[in-house]
Design a protein around this motif. Structure first.
Motif, PDB file in Angstrom:
ATOM      1  N   VAL C   4     -13.159  -9.871  34.600  1.00 27.04           N
ATOM      2  CA  VAL C   4     -13.781 -10.186  33.160  1.00 27.04           C
ATOM      3  C   VAL C   4     -13.922  -9.061  32.351  1.00 27.04           C
ATOM      4  CG1 VAL C   4     -15.973 -11.010  32.207  1.00 27.04           C
ATOM      5  CG2 VAL C   4     -15.438 -11.764  34.569  1.00 27.04           C
ATOM      6  N   ASP C  49      -7.483  -3.502  45.817  1.00 24.24           N
ATOM      7  CA  ASP C  49      -8.761  -2.752  45.642  1.00 24.24           C
ATOM      8  C   ASP C  49      -9.543  -2.978  44.325  1.00 24.24           C
ATOM      9  OD1 ASP C  49     -10.508  -1.111  46.087  1.00 24.24           O
ATOM     10  OD2 ASP C  49      -9.785   0.829  45.869  1.00 24.24           O
ATOM     11  N   GLU C  51     -12.131  -1.682  43.176  1.00 24.04           N
ATOM     12  CA  GLU C  51     -12.598  -0.593  42.611  1.00 24.04           C
ATOM     13  C   GLU C  51     -11.773  -0.190  41.543  1.00 24.04           C
ATOM     14  OE1 GLU C  51     -15.239   1.167  43.810  1.00 24.04           O
ATOM     15  OE2 GLU C  51     -15.613  -0.750  44.664  1.00 24.04           O
ATOM     16  N   SER C  52     -10.306  -0.274  41.809  1.00 22.11           N
ATOM     17  CA  SER C  52      -9.351   0.278  40.781  1.00 22.11           C
ATOM     18  C   SER C  52      -9.334  -0.163  39.183  1.00 22.11           C
ATOM     19  CB  SER C  52      -7.898   0.360  41.327  1.00 22.11           C
ATOM     20  OG  SER C  52      -7.586  -0.907  41.886  1.00 22.11           O
ATOM     21  N   LYS C  54     -12.270  -1.989  38.110  1.00 21.53           N
ATOM     22  CA  LYS C  54     -13.472  -1.818  37.588  1.00 21.53           C
ATOM     23  C   LYS C  54     -13.725  -0.687  36.537  1.00 21.53           C
ATOM     24  CE  LYS C  54     -16.678  -3.678  41.354  1.00 21.53           C
ATOM     25  NZ  LYS C  54     -17.378  -3.088  42.410  1.00 21.53           N
ATOM     26  N   LEU C  55     -12.880   0.569  36.839  1.00 18.75           N
ATOM     27  CA  LEU C  55     -12.895   1.638  36.242  1.00 18.75           C
ATOM     28  C   LEU C  55     -11.798   1.483  34.878  1.00 18.75           C
ATOM     29  CD1 LEU C  55     -12.921   4.408  38.738  1.00 18.75           C
ATOM     30  CD2 LEU C  55     -14.699   4.076  37.120  1.00 18.75           C
ATOM     31  N   GLU C  57     -10.640   0.661  31.170  1.00 20.95           N
ATOM     32  CA  GLU C  57     -11.063   0.404  29.786  1.00 20.95           C
ATOM     33  C   GLU C  57     -11.344  -1.028  29.563  1.00 20.95           C
ATOM     34  OE1 GLU C  57     -12.206   2.819  28.025  1.00 20.95           O
ATOM     35  OE2 GLU C  57     -11.445   4.418  29.191  1.00 20.95           O
ATOM     36  N   LYS C  61     -16.399  -6.687  34.584  1.00 17.38           N
ATOM     37  CA  LYS C  61     -16.898  -7.199  36.097  1.00 17.38           C
ATOM     38  C   LYS C  61     -15.336  -7.381  36.810  1.00 17.38           C
ATOM     39  CE  LYS C  61     -21.042  -9.613  35.557  1.00 17.38           C
ATOM     40  NZ  LYS C  61     -22.019 -11.079  35.598  1.00 17.38           N
ATOM     41  N   ILE C  63     -14.534 -10.055  39.836  1.00 13.41           N
ATOM     42  CA  ILE C  63     -15.060 -11.220  40.669  1.00 13.41           C
ATOM     43  C   ILE C  63     -14.227 -11.409  41.747  1.00 13.41           C
ATOM     44  CG2 ILE C  63     -16.002 -13.563  40.545  1.00 13.41           C
ATOM     45  CD1 ILE C  63     -16.866 -13.110  37.837  1.00 13.41           C
TER      46      ILE C  63
END
Lengths: 337, 337, 337, 337
Positions: C4, C49, C51-52, C54-55, C57, C61, C63
């Protein structure tokens, strides 16, 4: 809201979902992949019931993208809210220090504590008049008489008073006499009470429920703002976990999370969070270090003989010491007590 | 209550504790060992505040031996209580089956569902008029109008009605119109509401709070019995756990535990416990197998278009099937539906 | 996986996300609305992953749409798995009843219990040789000697034996001597142990961790299947909740949920779930009523003098009675004991 | 241990309990009141099984007075323990700052991060070689190769290295190469692993389990001390709660509680506790404010491309800033970084 369709479903299933979205006055956006098929809703989905989609043919999951609150959100109000209480501010540069006994026990007790906490630097006086007690056989508070004593202590010290409201029928009384209406943890989802205080313009201090998530906490606050009352202060007071050494577990992370998600001020109550007087000082220091806008501290002139929560109350001497330690931490954040 | 003294303490510390116990009108019994020293209180300690001992010099721990409830306890009432509602019994040989929609949506809806659940064997009709919703933007119920429709459905079917009460100001209305007053999970510790229904003699169905222990649940019920109202039915409706697949987690063990500790009838609500319609039947079977005195089941004639909780509502057809399966389990315990 | 994006972001942020997805060898699907912008990944995302993303720009989110397990999922194996153990089946029409003491204490004790539980209808013998105890000062089991006694009891009764494995270095011994290797709740995420038993073809009984979600439980099982061993039996044994009356809280709903999500057989251990012998029978009845494929019951010939878990062990007489009650419930589901 | 007898019991029930206590080589002390009858045990009860008393006739409850741990307790070791690691101290005036990436990804990556964190003032280097991952399909670490790279980074920077051990068969390797052996949260009750590291004299950093109480955490540490290894450092890294915004919930109160109950040093890992990089700094400040003996911080030179836990890793720049803020807090407690 995003609807995930089963990939083995029929085309008419997706059509039914899309029709339903359009019927709600929303727009549709769709993405079809090899192993999934998602349908998004465009528009204000805050009053759309996810349940009604879960039961449709071919629907696998319904995923919420938007938060369930609006007025509480920092998206709708990017600046920090500063709540004004009798000329004092909560949420600004100066930390709000609310101190006082669990229960008002007598006129002299509350007045004495009020004088002491003011001397040590507190800005607000707390005291319970109507008490929510787990057992019907415990002391239930001095009620109206307690309120009178609080008003007297306020007159003497000029400290605004923070008192817990337990039912709608006392609201008129509180509007007249109390400066900040507290809604306790056990009433965080007492929706009728939230609606009622939402109709006033009194500052409301809302405590987080014992096992509420931050989202539920903010959505409970939304009830108050939705009524038109924007003077809400949030209070993290510990959540229930498996740990039994402490009464609750202080969720210190809630402070930065709430500051990120919402514009409302957040204070911390280390007394209820721990239930143990000697932990109040280190937890208060941690709370200010993490960025809280204030503290709510139980102070009693004679904890050993307190009628309620004696074990988590600090003496005026310890409160003074606590204030000194906390002041040093506040300075690091360029904040004052 | 047992006070554990530190073994490195002074003799006068123990003396102070013993004096305090005697001052409370209780007797002392004492046991001194090599590595501990315990002081017991003899007499009724239900209104003694443990906190006040924790702070005394030399005290290491305060341990509760007695439960915080009395009238609710099986010790004080060894026989099962059977609650009488309009000539029907809850807690006896026949299981109490309460069925109906989450919310009353229209006169025809509630009446239709009432007729269907009666046909399938339900003994009571449930339906929400005033709804406690997490979000202020969700449907809040038809309120007084909803109550009127429930009364009409009752007239048609003769089923007693079970309706949730959310605030004290509606109590008079409920006393007149409702057969069983429901107190919802979020209000389990709304002590003012508990006290108010304790003053009536109406049957009260009290739901367990989302993260309440069984002791807290029984102590909340004690508030009602302490007011003089012994017509309390307890309802296990799922507790909050880390599991996210289900809405809550049904604590099936609560049924035998409560039957052991208390004389009050216990029913199970598998609809709220799971939040998923296809789990309602297996959980209802498990509930009766474990010894529940009844069930509360959400039934909706058109779950896909329900205004609330559609995903956890079964259709009248599925409810009929559920009743047939549950009847077989009940027979094993020599109980009827 | 769905990304998102913030709607106030830059176009190049979305481009960077899409490029990254393509770099991973996956396809992109996109849906842009007024108040959100979502980017979906198409392809096998199980090793991506989150996580990669989420960071990056502009990402708000990430999901998850897909479950983190594959081989364990009913999607990949629609039929129920039936595990074969020495000619017996687990997961088929006949319920698997595993009974025996917490710990092997002597040759005569385990043999006597084995004879008794077999007489009452149990199909498998359980017994602890190496014991995981919370305190280093508690009885740690008879170890290799205990295994020998179990083998003797098996010889006498022909019951296959179920024994807990605590560390990889004993695996060879267990492969030779044990019929079902049990992995205890505290080792549910001991990944090295899971990998090791995944390399064998022995049936593995995996217990759910004390505070594991069902998804984590199934993902732990995935470790075993990923190693090539498909002979996995899942065991619900109670989860940790705030309730203190019982040792744990039986999550009865886990049974229908796991049967929905996975093809693996699921059994229930009411002894550990409750920790109280008189609750074992009603909970066992509930477990079979809800659809479990079997039961694991602690039976001890002399619970009062048991070296471990005496309070949750039933006597052979009570076990016989339990089997009779459970048989009646099983019949309703057309299953046998 | 205190046995509470039912008051409606027989005299011979109490006699049987007293005989059993004497048989265990302990002494009895007794207190008989009007509404209870308690029997205390005098002597070392740490290996007495409470279960065996619960089943005796007339016994109502068994209450523990003593903690289940000894060597870990401050009662047995009133002074703070200071653990020595390659000439550095943990638990003394200087805070232990352990920093580095979740996983070792390459020789240059770990060396670069090591140089950066040393420059910013870290005293120890962390890095994962063997990784415990929830899914079998996630990156499992570089294993032995990762250890080699860590040794190289240590050679370059002289920082002692902290590495997680997942199974006993790698212990010899770790004894040779690693300065502090970390036991992860999921292995907190992997008793075989605890016993194995208890046999060495290497410093062990033990992480609290995801839903472990403080008592369970200290009892797990007792396994290591009972083996003769007193070099244990405890690490609070967040516990599981209902909150989903953060990965776990930092239990900040655990720090003062553990300092009260035990002499062992306690550090805090805000990276795992929150799972969100921008929360690491405020939580680190809170941890030092509350009295922690050190911090464990995930630092990655390129979080967006990290193979694991990128979202909770701070960059070297942010780590430097964090160190500056934390240093100010430490000063208030007269401690250094």
């Amino acid at each position: 809201m995003i609807i995930v369709m089963r990939t083995d479903g029929e085309a008419r299933d997706a059509d039914a979902v899309k029709d339903k979205i359009l019927d709600l006055g929303l727009e549709v956006c769709e993405a079809i992949g090899v192993n999934y098929h998602i349908i998004g809703m465009i528009g204000d989905t805050s009053s759309v019931d996810a349940e009604s989609f879960k039961l449709m043919e071919g629907v696998e999951k319904v995923i919420h993208v938007q938060e369930p609150y609006k007025r509480v959100s920092r998206l709708f109000h990017p600046e920090n809210s500063v709540i004004s209480v009798n000329g004092l501010s909560i949420g600004g540069e100066k930390l709000a220090i609310i101190a006082g006994p669990c229960s008002v026990e007598s006129k002299s007790q509350i007045t004495e504590v009020a004088i002491e906490v003011k001397k040590a630097g507190a800005g607000f006086l707390r005291g319970g008049a109507f008490k929510p007690r787990t057992s019907p056989y415990s002391f239930q508070g001095l009620k109206e008489e307690g309120l009178e004593y609080l008003k007297y202590a306020k007159e003497v010290t000029k400290l605004p008073i923070v008192v817990e409201l337990m039912s709608v029928d006392k609201l008129e009384l509180y509007e007249a006499d109390v400066d900040i209406i507290q809604i306790g943890a056990r009433n965080m989802q007492n929706f009728d009470l939230l609606k009622a205080v939402g109709q006033t313009r009194k500052p409301v201090l809302l405590k987080r429920g014992l096992s509420a998530t931050i989202e539920e906490f903010l959505t409970a606050a939304e009830y108050i703002l939705a009524g038109g009352n924007e003077n809400v202060i949030l209070c993290e007071r510990g959540i229930r976990t498996f740990e039994t050494y402490t009464r609750n577990t202080l969720d210190i992370s809630a402070v930065p999370v709430i500051k990120k998600l919402s514009h409302l001020p957040v204070i911390v109550d280390p007394s209820h969070a721990s239930g143990i007087w000697w932990m109040v000082e280190p937890l208060a220091m941690a709370a200010v270090a993490v960025g809280a806008d204030g503290l709510m501290i139980e102070v009693h002139n004679d904890p050993k003989n307190a009628l309620c929560d004696g074990n988590q109350s600090v003496t005026p001497e310890n409160f003074k010491r606590l204030m000194d330690r906390v002041r040093e931490i506040a300075r690091i954040h360029n904040r004052k007590l």
